[in-house]
Enzyme design. Structure first.
Site, PDB file in Angstrom:
ATOM      1  N   LYS A 271       4.727  -5.828  10.991  1.00  0.00           N
ATOM      2  CA  LYS A 271       4.587  -7.000  10.475  1.00  0.00           C
ATOM      3  C   LYS A 271       5.871  -7.223  12.587  1.00  0.00           C
ATOM      4  O   LYS A 271       6.523  -6.534  12.545  1.00  0.00           O
ATOM      5  CB  LYS A 271       5.566  -7.762   9.825  1.00  0.00           C
ATOM      6  CG  LYS A 271       4.896  -6.841   8.368  1.00  0.00           C
ATOM      7  CD  LYS A 271       5.390  -7.522   7.465  1.00  0.00           C
ATOM      8  CE  LYS A 271       4.492  -6.919   5.920  1.00  0.00           C
ATOM      9  NZ  LYS A 271       3.344  -7.827   5.746  1.00  0.00           N
ATOM     10  N   ARG A 346      -3.957  -2.843  -1.380  1.00  0.00           N
ATOM     11  CA  ARG A 346      -5.548  -2.105  -1.582  1.00  0.00           C
ATOM     12  C   ARG A 346      -5.240  -0.481  -1.134  1.00  0.00           C
ATOM     13  O   ARG A 346      -6.622  -0.116  -1.567  1.00  0.00           O
ATOM     14  CB  ARG A 346      -6.032  -3.066  -0.532  1.00  0.00           C
ATOM     15  CG  ARG A 346      -7.011  -2.796   1.157  1.00  0.00           C
ATOM     16  CD  ARG A 346      -7.284  -3.979   1.591  1.00  0.00           C
ATOM     17  NE  ARG A 346      -6.445  -5.387   1.735  1.00  0.00           N
ATOM     18  CZ  ARG A 346      -6.402  -6.020   2.218  1.00  0.00           C
ATOM     19  NH1 ARG A 346      -7.734  -5.912   2.895  1.00  0.00           N
ATOM     20  NH2 ARG A 346      -5.657  -6.869   2.485  1.00  0.00           N
TER      21      ARG A 346
END
Ligand code: BES
Ligand code: ZN
Ligand code: ZN
Length: 492
Positions: A271, A346
């Site tokens: 990030k 996910r």
């Protein structure tokens, strides 16, 4: 720290009161003098004069304080609203203002009195007060100095049912526990520790619990969870919790699945700093919602069969970390081309959704801080949802969302979006394109479901950077009240 609730038969003349009133209330019967009621009348007129302009002072919060010689009386007059759920939310928000006034008067206990005859409204006021009284002071040098004074709220037996008061206490307590878990910092709340916290809560509530360690997760071939865990110095966990009360034998369970990424650096697809990583300890908010709602359901002994699944790990760029380009075989055998290691939620949810199949569930609900796209789409005010469950289930969820004011907005999962997660070399890939990011994440998850299913993306509302009434800054505990309300509705 949570605020206690006691149901009492009557109150003493020197007990401080919070009176839930309307503009029509006659406050004299609660021991207010002519002068005091006159004062409130004046304030109300100021407050509610043309176009709702708030006058000077802090009257815009609808809480009016009368200082009597041996007690304080807070009169709360929530704004009227066109719809029931909006009015109940107004009551919770008034509770937020009331509790601030109560704490600034340094009171330890208050008794709530209902002048409206509306039990739900009184419970909503109490709920707003209790949720607003939450603090996370564990790491303060002198917590006593900063602690709110309010410890307990008394409700009158003739005004609320014992059951409703009990349920309120349980769900608020569970929400505050979820906040504690999310606010805890990641050096302490590792995947192993999260499982340990789940185990403690389950033991206390009589929930069957089993924590799978890394060897077991390997044996189960949970490739997604193991891939995300490869960059970590610490092992993953997979927690299975089951609440199966008597009378539910032969009934299909409802399965709750929560994303338990205890810290999300993005992995090798790191990030960007500054800021985007600052609050990524909140990436297990879905897990907290599952653990704590199940805890509340069991404590309330709700007659509904529920299973909770929490896959957990941190996501880091360690030397053995999974890389963009890796192909991973998942628990259900599908292969995934990883093109962004920051789309890790996910990966771990997929294995849990696949694992859920063996329970023959009537419904599976997953909850996750899954995408920045969901947060960008609706901000902090709601939950993005999508799924394959029938209209009745979706309608009921939306209704419960409105009631607890964790509102749900449905996004489509049209077939066409599947194009966006096609892979050249594997069955699917773990990211879509620049558009429809919340949906392609849901689409990815759909490949691992084979039962009625709803996906909830709480990325926007799980962790706030400022107070929004009783949804305080930092962890909100979102999802606990929603799941409790929904599971309660399934018992009727
Ligand atoms: N945990 C994040 C999602 C998130 C972002 C939650 C902001 C709360 C606030 C998730 O794991 C993530 O990084 N998602 C990526 C997916 C992308 C790489 C396809 C995102 O949303 O940017
Ligand atoms: Zn991520
Ligand atoms: Zn994440």
């Amino acid at each position: 720290m949570t605020t206690g609730i006691a149901c009492i038969s009557s109150y003493e003349s020197n007990d401080s009161l919070v009176i839930l009133a309307s503009q029509k209330s006659n406050l004299k019967k609660h021991g207010l003098t002519d002068k005091e009621t006159g004062y409130i009348r004046e304030q109300i007129e100021l407050r509610f004069r043309k176009n709702g302009d708030a006058p000077e002072g802090k009257l815009d919060d609808n809480v009016f304080l009368i200082n009597q010689y041996n007690r304080e009386v807070f009169v709360v007059i929530p704004n009227r609203k066109s719809e029931r759920h909006l009015f109940l939310e107004e009551c919770r928000r008034s509770g937020h203002h009331a509790v601030r006034a109560v704490n600034s008067e340094k009171l330890k206990n208050v008794t709530l009195v209902n002048d409206t005859g509306d039990e739900e409204a009184l419970l909503a006021l109490a709920e707003g007060m209790m949720l607003s009284n939450y603090q996370f002071l564990k790491y303060k040098k002198d917590p006593q100095k900063e602690a709110h004074t309010l410890r307990g709220i008394s409700l009158l037996k003739k005004e609320v049912s014992q059951k409703n008061a009990d349920h309120l206490a349980l769900v608020v307590n569970a929400t505050c526990t979820a906040r504690d878990l999310v606010n805890e910092h990641p050096a302490v709340l590792t995947a192993v520790q999260l499982a340990e916290e789940a185990r403690k809560l389950c033991k206390e509530a009589g929930i069957r619990v089993e924590v799978f360690n890394k060897a077991k997760i390997e044996a189960l071939k949970m490739g997604g969870l193991l891939a995300v865990n490869r960059g970590s110095q610490l092992p993953p966990t997979f927690t299975v919790m089951e609440w199966k009360p008597p009378g539910t034998a032969g009934k299909k369970p409802i399965v709750l699945v929560g994303k338990g990424v205890v810290y999300d650096t993005g992995g090798l697809s790191l990030k960007p700093t500054p800021n985007s990583m600052d609050y990524m300890k909140s990436d297990m908010s879905g897990a907290a919602a599952v653990i704590c709602s199940l805890y509340a359901v069991a404590k309330a002994k709700l007659p509904v069969h529920v299973i909770g699944l929490v896959p957990s790990t941190d996501n880091r760029p360690g030397e053995n970390a999974y890389v963009p380009g890796d192909v991973v075989q998942m628990h259900n055998g599908l292969t995934v081309e990883v093109l962004n290691t920051d789309a890790e939620g996910r990966m771990i949810l997929a294995d849990a959704l696949s694992y859920a199949k063996q329970f023959g569930p009537e419904l599976v609900l997953d909850i996750a801080t899954l995408t920045g796209a969901a947060a960008r789409a609706i901000g902090t005010q709601g939950i993005v949802f999508m799924g394959t469950a029938g209209e009745k289930i979706k309608k009921d969820l939306v209704k419960c969302g409105n009631r607890v004011y964790e509102r749900l907005v449905e996004f489509p999962i049209w077939e066409e979006y599947d194009e966006m997660i096609k892979s050249d070399i594997a069955d699917i890939r773990n990211i879509g394109g620049a558009m429809a990011g919340a949906i392609t994440a849901g689409k990815f998850l759909q490949h691992f479901t084979s039962y009625p299913w709803v996906h909830l993306d709480i990325a926007g509302g799980a962790f706030l950077d400022r107070n929004d009434h009783y949804r305080l800054k930092n962890a909100t505990g979102i999802g606990v009240r929603l799941f409790f309300e929904y599971l309660k509705s399934r018992c009727k």
